[in-house]
Each structure stands twice: as C-alpha cells, then as structure tokens.
Design a protein around this motif. Structure first.
Motif, PDB file in Angstrom:
ATOM      1  N   ASN A   1       0.826  -1.202   0.000  1.00  0.00           N
ATOM      2  CA  ASN A   1       0.000   0.000   0.000  1.00  0.00           C
ATOM      3  C   ASN A   1       0.864   1.256   0.000  1.00  0.00           C
ATOM      4  O   ASN A   1       0.429   2.304  -0.473  1.00  0.00           O
ATOM      5  CB  ASN A   1      -0.944   0.003   1.199  1.00  0.00           C
ATOM      6  N   ALA A   2       2.091   1.165   0.499  1.00  0.00           N
ATOM      7  CA  ALA A   2       2.978   2.323   0.580  1.00  0.00           C
ATOM      8  C   ALA A   2       3.696   2.617  -0.732  1.00  0.00           C
ATOM      9  O   ALA A   2       4.076   3.758  -0.982  1.00  0.00           O
ATOM     10  CB  ALA A   2       4.003   2.108   1.688  1.00  0.00           C
ATOM     11  N   ASN A   3       3.882   1.608  -1.591  1.00  0.00           N
ATOM     12  CA  ASN A   3       4.726   1.841  -2.772  1.00  0.00           C
ATOM     13  C   ASN A   3       4.081   1.557  -4.127  1.00  0.00           C
ATOM     14  O   ASN A   3       4.658   1.874  -5.151  1.00  0.00           O
ATOM     15  CB  ASN A   3       6.011   1.020  -2.672  1.00  0.00           C
ATOM     16  N   TRP A   4       2.930   0.949  -4.172  1.00  0.00           N
ATOM     17  CA  TRP A   4       2.431   0.439  -5.448  1.00  0.00           C
ATOM     18  C   TRP A   4       2.244   1.538  -6.494  1.00  0.00           C
ATOM     19  O   TRP A   4       2.450   1.298  -7.674  1.00  0.00           O
ATOM     20  CB  TRP A   4       1.144  -0.364  -5.265  1.00  0.00           C
ATOM     21  N   GLN A   5       1.886   2.736  -6.093  1.00  0.00           N
ATOM     22  CA  GLN A   5       1.645   3.807  -7.063  1.00  0.00           C
ATOM     23  C   GLN A   5       2.933   4.353  -7.672  1.00  0.00           C
ATOM     24  O   GLN A   5       2.892   5.054  -8.674  1.00  0.00           O
ATOM     25  CB  GLN A   5       0.878   4.944  -6.412  1.00  0.00           C
ATOM     26  N   HIS A   6       4.085   4.028  -7.069  1.00  0.00           N
ATOM     27  CA  HIS A   6       5.363   4.567  -7.522  1.00  0.00           C
ATOM     28  C   HIS A   6       6.295   3.499  -8.091  1.00  0.00           C
ATOM     29  O   HIS A   6       7.395   3.814  -8.510  1.00  0.00           O
ATOM     30  CB  HIS A   6       6.072   5.283  -6.367  1.00  0.00           C
ATOM     31  N   SER A   7       5.852   2.268  -8.096  1.00  0.00           N
ATOM     32  CA  SER A   7       6.681   1.162  -8.555  1.00  0.00           C
ATOM     33  C   SER A   7       6.312   0.778  -9.986  1.00  0.00           C
ATOM     34  O   SER A   7       5.161   0.421 -10.254  1.00  0.00           O
ATOM     35  CB  SER A   7       6.490  -0.043  -7.630  1.00  0.00           C
ATOM     36  N   GLU A   8       7.290   0.852 -10.885  1.00  0.00           N
ATOM     37  CA  GLU A   8       7.037   0.458 -12.279  1.00  0.00           C
ATOM     38  C   GLU A   8       6.531  -0.978 -12.357  1.00  0.00           C
ATOM     39  O   GLU A   8       5.714  -1.318 -13.205  1.00  0.00           O
ATOM     40  CB  GLU A   8       8.315   0.617 -13.118  1.00  0.00           C
ATOM     41  N   ARG A   9       7.014  -1.812 -11.462  1.00  0.00           N
ATOM     42  CA  ARG A   9       6.617  -3.217 -11.425  1.00  0.00           C
ATOM     43  C   ARG A   9       5.131  -3.363 -11.067  1.00  0.00           C
ATOM     44  O   ARG A   9       4.437  -4.238 -11.561  1.00  0.00           O
ATOM     45  CB  ARG A   9       7.492  -3.926 -10.382  1.00  0.00           C
ATOM     46  N   CYS A  10       4.652  -2.486 -10.198  1.00  0.00           N
ATOM     47  CA  CYS A  10       3.278  -2.585  -9.684  1.00  0.00           C
ATOM     48  C   CYS A  10       2.256  -1.851 -10.553  1.00  0.00           C
ATOM     49  O   CYS A  10       1.060  -2.134 -10.447  1.00  0.00           O
ATOM     50  CB  CYS A  10       3.217  -2.037  -8.264  1.00  0.00           C
ATOM     51  N   ILE A  11       2.720  -0.911 -11.386  1.00  0.00           N
ATOM     52  CA  ILE A  11       1.795  -0.173 -12.241  1.00  0.00           C
ATOM     53  C   ILE A  11       1.957  -0.549 -13.711  1.00  0.00           C
ATOM     54  O   ILE A  11       1.456   0.143 -14.589  1.00  0.00           O
ATOM     55  CB  ILE A  11       1.934   1.358 -12.051  1.00  0.00           C
ATOM     56  N   ALA A  12       2.623  -1.658 -13.954  1.00  0.00           N
ATOM     57  CA  ALA A  12       2.787  -2.149 -15.338  1.00  0.00           C
ATOM     58  C   ALA A  12       1.408  -2.420 -15.942  1.00  0.00           C
ATOM     59  O   ALA A  12       0.445  -2.686 -15.230  1.00  0.00           O
ATOM     60  CB  ALA A  12       3.626  -3.424 -15.335  1.00  0.00           C
ATOM     61  N   PRO A  13       1.302  -2.390 -17.248  1.00  0.00           N
ATOM     62  CA  PRO A  13       0.016  -2.680 -17.905  1.00  0.00           C
ATOM     63  C   PRO A  13      -0.447  -4.121 -17.630  1.00  0.00           C
ATOM     64  O   PRO A  13       0.356  -5.002 -17.334  1.00  0.00           O
ATOM     65  CB  PRO A  13       0.334  -2.504 -19.396  1.00  0.00           C
ATOM     66  N   VAL A  14      -1.725  -4.310 -17.762  1.00  0.00           N
ATOM     67  CA  VAL A  14      -2.303  -5.649 -17.608  1.00  0.00           C
ATOM     68  C   VAL A  14      -1.901  -6.492 -18.808  1.00  0.00           C
ATOM     69  O   VAL A  14      -2.057  -6.081 -19.954  1.00  0.00           O
ATOM     70  CB  VAL A  14      -3.836  -5.568 -17.488  1.00  0.00           C
ATOM     71  N   ASP A  15      -1.359  -7.672 -18.532  1.00  0.00           N
ATOM     72  CA  ASP A  15      -1.020  -8.629 -19.584  1.00  0.00           C
ATOM     73  C   ASP A  15      -2.281  -9.367 -20.009  1.00  0.00           C
ATOM     74  O   ASP A  15      -2.619  -9.427 -21.180  1.00  0.00           O
ATOM     75  CB  ASP A  15       0.048  -9.593 -19.083  1.00  0.00           C
ATOM     76  N   TYR A  16      -2.981  -9.923 -19.038  1.00  0.00           N
ATOM     77  CA  TYR A  16      -4.271 -10.559 -19.299  1.00  0.00           C
ATOM     78  C   TYR A  16      -5.030 -10.715 -17.997  1.00  0.00           C
ATOM     79  O   TYR A  16      -4.454 -10.656 -16.910  1.00  0.00           O
ATOM     80  CB  TYR A  16      -4.121 -11.918 -20.001  1.00  0.00           C
ATOM     81  N   PHE A  17      -6.334 -10.869 -18.092  1.00  0.00           N
ATOM     82  CA  PHE A  17      -7.144 -11.132 -16.908  1.00  0.00           C
ATOM     83  C   PHE A  17      -8.350 -11.970 -17.278  1.00  0.00           C
ATOM     84  O   PHE A  17      -8.751 -12.031 -18.437  1.00  0.00           O
ATOM     85  CB  PHE A  17      -7.551  -9.841 -16.192  1.00  0.00           C
ATOM     86  N   VAL A  18      -8.906 -12.610 -16.264  1.00  0.00           N
ATOM     87  CA  VAL A  18     -10.050 -13.496 -16.420  1.00  0.00           C
ATOM     88  C   VAL A  18     -11.138 -13.019 -15.463  1.00  0.00           C
ATOM     89  O   VAL A  18     -10.854 -12.702 -14.307  1.00  0.00           O
ATOM     90  CB  VAL A  18      -9.659 -14.952 -16.069  1.00  0.00           C
ATOM     91  N   VAL A  19     -12.367 -12.951 -15.956  1.00  0.00           N
ATOM     92  CA  VAL A  19     -13.508 -12.623 -15.104  1.00  0.00           C
ATOM     93  C   VAL A  19     -14.330 -13.900 -14.940  1.00  0.00           C
ATOM     94  O   VAL A  19     -14.756 -14.498 -15.927  1.00  0.00           O
ATOM     95  CB  VAL A  19     -14.370 -11.497 -15.708  1.00  0.00           C
TER      96      VAL A  19
ATOM     97  N   GLU B   1      -0.222  -8.315  -4.846  1.00  0.00           N
ATOM     98  CA  GLU B   1       0.799  -8.762  -3.891  1.00  0.00           C
ATOM     99  C   GLU B   1       0.375  -8.326  -2.481  1.00  0.00           C
ATOM    100  O   GLU B   1      -0.670  -8.754  -2.016  1.00  0.00           O
ATOM    101  CB  GLU B   1       2.200  -8.285  -4.279  1.00  0.00           C
ATOM    102  N   ASP B   2       1.166  -7.456  -1.802  1.00  0.00           N
ATOM    103  CA  ASP B   2       0.807  -7.033  -0.445  1.00  0.00           C
ATOM    104  C   ASP B   2      -0.068  -5.782  -0.415  1.00  0.00           C
ATOM    105  O   ASP B   2      -0.472  -5.328   0.645  1.00  0.00           O
ATOM    106  CB  ASP B   2       2.072  -6.779   0.387  1.00  0.00           C
ATOM    107  N   ALA B   3      -0.331  -5.195  -1.573  1.00  0.00           N
ATOM    108  CA  ALA B   3      -1.195  -4.011  -1.662  1.00  0.00           C
ATOM    109  C   ALA B   3      -2.641  -4.469  -1.829  1.00  0.00           C
ATOM    110  O   ALA B   3      -2.913  -5.444  -2.525  1.00  0.00           O
ATOM    111  CB  ALA B   3      -0.782  -3.138  -2.844  1.00  0.00           C
TER     112      ALA B   3
END
Length: 94
Positions: free
Chosen positions: A14-32, A67-69
């Motif tokens: 919760n402290a870093n996700w908005q600033h981490s390139e790893r955490c704000i990378a584009p969606v590769d794929y998702f399933v609903v 992850e932890d966010a």
C-alpha cells in the motif's frame, strides 16, 4: 575479483504500489469468473485478484489485491481500509 549482481524484488504494498514500475505495469491478461470475481497478471509478472467480500447486507464489495497491496472496490467508489469489516463500515456510511 569476482563481481556478482544482486537483484532485489520489492513487493507491491500500500505504501509503494503507485510509484513502482513493477506494480503499475500494464495488464497482460485477466479473467472474469461467472461470480464477478477476477484475476490476472501484469506485464511485469505481478498477479492481481479481485474477490467478492461476503456480507449479509447485500453490499457489493470486492477486495482488490496486488501482492501485499490491497483496497476495496465498491459501487460507491474505492475504499482504503485495513479489514473487510472496516471497509464494510465505511461503505455503509457513504
């Protein structure tokens, strides 16, 4: 002299996700899923989930986890809370 390369992976939180390139990378794929829950992966390899929060009040509340966010997604907007009970309480006051 021997040189080594050390790679450290810092999990999304919760402290870093908005600033981490790893955490704000584009969606590769998702399933609903049929029940409205979803999951998928970012192009960085980070998995995310969005799961229904069960409650007897009929409130539409889902926990989004990266992850932890985590935060809660509702029909009344995003709620930042530490527990499902706290999120439901905030939801009911909106």
């Amino acid at each position: 002299m021997i040189s080594t390369l050390l790679t450290v992976v810092i999990l999304c939180s919760n402290a870093n996700w908005q600033h981490s390139e790893r955490c704000i990378a584009p969606v590769d794929y998702f399933v609903v899923e049929e029940n409205g829950e979803s999951w998928g992966f970012l192009t960085s390899g980070v998995q995310f989930t969005q799961r229904n929060v069960s409650n007897e009040l009929g409130a539409r509340l889902q926990r989004f986890q990266l992850e932890d966010a985590y935060w809660f997604v509702t029909d009344k907007g995003v709620i930042e809370a530490t527990t499902e009970t706290e999120a439901l309480s905030i939801y009911l006051t909106r």
